[in-house]
Design an enzyme around this catalytic site. Structure first.
Site, PDB file in Angstrom:
ATOM      1  N   ASP A  29       0.829  -1.210   0.000  1.00  0.00           N
ATOM      2  CA  ASP A  29       0.000   0.000   0.000  1.00  0.00           C
ATOM      3  C   ASP A  29       0.863   1.261   0.000  1.00  0.00           C
ATOM      4  OD1 ASP A  29      -2.351   1.407  -0.037  1.00  0.00           O
ATOM      5  OD2 ASP A  29      -2.715   1.261   2.116  1.00  0.00           O
ATOM      6  N   ASN A  77     -10.970  -2.596  -5.431  1.00  0.00           N
ATOM      7  CA  ASN A  77     -10.191  -1.641  -6.231  1.00  0.00           C
ATOM      8  C   ASN A  77     -10.848  -1.308  -7.579  1.00  0.00           C
ATOM      9  OD1 ASN A  77      -6.963  -2.864  -5.044  1.00  0.00           O
ATOM     10  ND2 ASN A  77      -8.145  -1.112  -4.311  1.00  0.00           N
TER      11      ASN A  77
HETATM   12  C1  IPE Z   1      -5.235  -2.744  -0.280  1.00  0.00           C
HETATM   13  O1  IPE Z   1      -4.945  -1.418  -0.452  1.00  0.00           O
HETATM   14  C2  IPE Z   1      -5.276  -3.427  -1.614  1.00  0.00           C
HETATM   15  C3  IPE Z   1      -3.994  -3.642  -2.266  1.00  0.00           C
HETATM   16  C4  IPE Z   1      -2.839  -3.333  -1.764  1.00  0.00           C
HETATM   17  C5  IPE Z   1      -4.049  -4.247  -3.560  1.00  0.00           C
HETATM   18  P1  IPE Z   1      -6.099  -0.310  -0.589  1.00  0.00           P
HETATM   19  O2  IPE Z   1      -5.412   0.988  -0.745  1.00  0.00           O
HETATM   20  O3  IPE Z   1      -7.052  -0.707  -1.642  1.00  0.00           O
HETATM   21  O4  IPE Z   1      -6.830  -0.431   0.820  1.00  0.00           O
HETATM   22  P2  IPE Z   1      -7.679   0.646   1.621  1.00  0.00           P
HETATM   23  O5  IPE Z   1      -8.684   1.203   0.672  1.00  0.00           O
HETATM   24  O6  IPE Z   1      -6.734   1.685   2.115  1.00  0.00           O
HETATM   25  O7  IPE Z   1      -8.274  -0.140   2.750  1.00  0.00           O
HETATM   26  C1  IPE Z   2      -1.547   0.240  -3.431  1.00  0.00           C
HETATM   27  O1  IPE Z   2      -1.302   1.596  -3.451  1.00  0.00           O
HETATM   28  C2  IPE Z   2      -1.691  -0.342  -4.823  1.00  0.00           C
HETATM   29  C3  IPE Z   2      -3.035  -0.844  -5.145  1.00  0.00           C
HETATM   30  C4  IPE Z   2      -4.061  -0.862  -4.361  1.00  0.00           C
HETATM   31  C5  IPE Z   2      -3.212  -1.327  -6.495  1.00  0.00           C
HETATM   32  P1  IPE Z   2      -2.500   2.636  -3.474  1.00  0.00           P
HETATM   33  O2  IPE Z   2      -2.851   2.912  -4.878  1.00  0.00           O
HETATM   34  O3  IPE Z   2      -3.603   2.148  -2.618  1.00  0.00           O
HETATM   35  O4  IPE Z   2      -1.803   3.900  -2.838  1.00  0.00           O
HETATM   36  P2  IPE Z   2      -2.434   4.906  -1.790  1.00  0.00           P
HETATM   37  O5  IPE Z   2      -2.962   4.089  -0.650  1.00  0.00           O
HETATM   38  O6  IPE Z   2      -3.529   5.620  -2.505  1.00  0.00           O
HETATM   39  O7  IPE Z   2      -1.309   5.779  -1.400  1.00  0.00           O
HETATM   40 MG    MG Z   3      -4.054   2.380  -0.669  1.00  0.00          MG
END
Ligand code: IPE
Ligand code: IPE
Ligand code: MG
Length: 249
Positions: A29, A77
């Site tokens: 993340d 997502n």
């Molecule tokens: C979790 O991250 C999913 C992945 C790393 C693929 P998210 O960014 O989607 O999670 P939330 O929304 O902060 O819980």
């Molecule tokens: C995790 O990084 C990658 C995926 C969920 C695909 P994020 O895209 O959630 O990054 P933040 O949480 O917005 O910084």
């Molecule tokens: Mg995230």
């Protein structure tokens, strides 16, 4: 595993080989925040995130960790802006194509968990190819959670079991934890010993809900694209300090 497959001499001296996790899972993340801090579009964070994952896979291999599972895309997502979703799907497809040769050479066995049938067909084709071409590899087991949701996984397992009961192939009283596990996407993969989440969020976000029942959890504020070998080393040091009790005394 032979010494040639796992050059454990690279293991940092303060890590105890006997106490290494067998299976590490990562919630990667913070890509978007990383990009924002650099003044870049979010997608650049995802690109850098791929580099961090490649480095971690190599590091796990070098240090003799047997399994790595990475959360690449959750069932939630899909709710992101369409152009970000499209970018991610294309990125996964491209990276798989580019990395397959190296994974074959480095004895990586790749597999995917999640509801793969609703991914773009071109990505599904790349997934099938990489799974097929690495299925006999006996080095590190690398699992990528794509369109994965822990709740969805549990529901589909229940459905599959219910069908078997309906067909008379299984009696309700025969359903136990082992039966249930065999119907999860992760069937045959041991539960993660260590779950790492980057970017400081204190939640599991629907990842491996069944499988992390007794995993040790390590959360770091570091954003995923900055998660390097030294960060992983820190996580493993913290893990080795934990006393795993599994409910006992
Ligand atoms: C979790 O991250 C999913 C992945 C790393 C693929 P998210 O960014 O989607 O999670 P939330 O929304 O902060 O819980
Ligand atoms: C995790 O990084 C990658 C995926 C969920 C695909 P994020 O895209 O959630 O990054 P933040 O949480 O917005 O910084
Ligand atoms: Mg995230």
């Amino acid at each position: 595993m032979t010494a040639q497959q796992t050059p454990l001499e690279y293991l940092p001296p303060d890590l105890n080989r006997e106490l290494l996790p067998k299976h590490v899972a990562v919630i990667m993340d913070g890509n978007g925040r990383w990009a924002k801090r650099q003044g870049l579009p979010r997608i650049m964070g995802h690109k850098r995130g791929v580099d961090a994952l490649k480095d971690l896979l190599r590091c796990c291999k070098d240090w003799g960790i047997q399994a790595l599972t990475a959360y690449a895309f959750s069932t939630e997502n899909w709710g992101r802006p369409q152009e970000e979703v499209d970018f991610l799907m294309t990125l996964f497809q491209r990276v798989l194509r580019q990395e397959l040769r190296k994974m074959v050479e480095e004895n990586v066995q790749i597999r995917f968990v999640g509801n793969l049938t609703s991914l773009p067909p071109a990505l599904q084709a790349e997934i099938c190819r990489s799974v097929e071409e690495t299925k006999d590899n006996r080095g590190i087991r690398f699992t990528v959670a794509t369109n994965y949701g822990g709740r969805q996984e549990i529901v589909q397992a229940c459905r599959a079991i219910a069908h078997k009961v309906q067909q008379g192939l299984l009696q309700p009283d025969e359903i136990d934890e082992a039966t249930f596990e065999r119907h999860l996407y992760t069937s045959g993969i041991c539960d993660p010993d260590l779950l790492i989440r980057t970017s400081g969020e204190m939640r599991v976000s629907n990842f491996l809900l069944w499988q992390i029942a007794y995993s040790e959890i390590y959360i770091t504020d570091t954003l995923w694209p900055d998660f390097d070998r030294s960060e992983f080393h820190r996580a493993l040091c913290a893990y080795q300090q934990r006393e795993r009790r599994f409910g006992k005394v």
